[in-house]
Scaffold this motif. Structure first.
Motif, PDB file in Angstrom:
ATOM      1  N   HIS A  95     -17.497   1.009 -39.529  1.00  0.00           N
ATOM      2  CA  HIS A  95     -17.863   2.341 -39.060  1.00  0.00           C
ATOM      3  C   HIS A  95     -19.372   2.421 -38.889  1.00  0.00           C
ATOM      4  O   HIS A  95     -20.134   2.146 -39.817  1.00  0.00           O
ATOM      5  CB  HIS A  95     -17.393   3.407 -40.067  1.00  0.00           C
ATOM      6  N   ALA A  96     -19.791   2.750 -37.680  1.00  0.00           N
ATOM      7  CA  ALA A  96     -21.190   3.051 -37.386  1.00  0.00           C
ATOM      8  C   ALA A  96     -21.191   4.532 -36.997  1.00  0.00           C
ATOM      9  O   ALA A  96     -20.698   4.880 -35.915  1.00  0.00           O
ATOM     10  CB  ALA A  96     -21.721   2.184 -36.254  1.00  0.00           C
ATOM     11  N   PRO A  97     -21.655   5.411 -37.870  1.00  0.00           N
ATOM     12  CA  PRO A  97     -21.521   6.853 -37.643  1.00  0.00           C
ATOM     13  C   PRO A  97     -21.998   7.291 -36.253  1.00  0.00           C
ATOM     14  O   PRO A  97     -23.082   6.945 -35.808  1.00  0.00           O
ATOM     15  CB  PRO A  97     -22.392   7.470 -38.744  1.00  0.00           C
ATOM     16  N   GLY A  98     -21.113   8.030 -35.570  1.00  0.00           N
ATOM     17  CA  GLY A  98     -21.420   8.550 -34.250  1.00  0.00           C
ATOM     18  C   GLY A  98     -21.256   7.545 -33.119  1.00  0.00           C
ATOM     19  O   GLY A  98     -21.351   7.913 -31.947  1.00  0.00           O
ATOM     20  N   LYS A  99     -21.029   6.267 -33.442  1.00  0.00           N
ATOM     21  CA  LYS A  99     -20.948   5.234 -32.400  1.00  0.00           C
ATOM     22  C   LYS A  99     -19.580   4.546 -32.382  1.00  0.00           C
ATOM     23  O   LYS A  99     -18.911   4.532 -31.352  1.00  0.00           O
ATOM     24  CB  LYS A  99     -22.026   4.162 -32.618  1.00  0.00           C
TER      25      LYS A  99
END
Length: 188
Positions: free
Chosen positions: A101-105
């Protein structure tokens, strides 16, 4: 000249190179916001066993290896063109599942094809290619205990009258009770 052109046109095939060769499609831009990144899972073998080459290998080990076609490692490659650094991203690998998980991406979560040693895995991020590569060692397959051989017992006297055409005596199978007893003896 017109007759020569017409003859050449009649001899030419209907082949058109532009129609025959598939042109690569234009890359589709990734959607805005959080999405699932493109990823691949590749099977990789470990170092080759050279003992077989020099005659020191065990044939039973070689047979066992052929029956178990598990790879030594799983290599998961995740393309991440939206990020240029892995800072702030979360990667969690357990024995059966990978989560990135890469927040927002990006958000990626899927089951792995084999059980792995999640704690022994290694991850690296290639900034130039913008790709995360996770290498995970695969757990070996569970070995089943070999069946214990038990001698068959002759059939009852009543059934003994029914001999085979070739004169063989019929025997009884040891049955589940004998298998349970054998398992208790071996500690399986």
């Amino acid at each position: 000249a017109d007759a020569a052109t017409a003859a050449a046109a009649a001899k030419s095939s209907g082949f058109n190179f532009n129609k025959a060769v598939a042109r690569p499609a234009k890359p589709v831009p990734e959607p805005e916001g959080e999405c699932e990144p493109k990823h691949t899972v590749t099977h990789r073998e470990g170092a080759p066993d050279m003992s077989k080459t020099f005659g020191q290998g065990s044939s039973s080990h070689a047979m066992e290896k052929r029956r178990d076609n598990r790879p030594a490692f799983l290599v998961v490659r995740v393309d991440t063109p939206k990020i240029d650094s892995i800072a702030g991203a979360e990667l969690d690998v357990n024995d059966k599942r990978l989560f990135f998980h890469a927040p927002g991406k990006y958000r990626l979560s899927f089951n792995l094809p084999y059980e792995v040693f999640g704690e022994q895995g290694k991850a690296k991020f290639d900034k130039a290619a913008r790709r995360l590569e996770v290498t995970l060692p695969v757990k070996p397959a569970e070995k089943l205990a070999p069946e214990v051989f038990t001698e068959p017992t002759p059939a009852d006297e009543e059934e003994e009258d029914e001999e085979d055409e070739e004169g063989y005596v019929k025997v009884k199978s040891p049955g589940p009770a004998a298998a349970a007893k054998a398992a208790a003896v071996t500690g399986a």
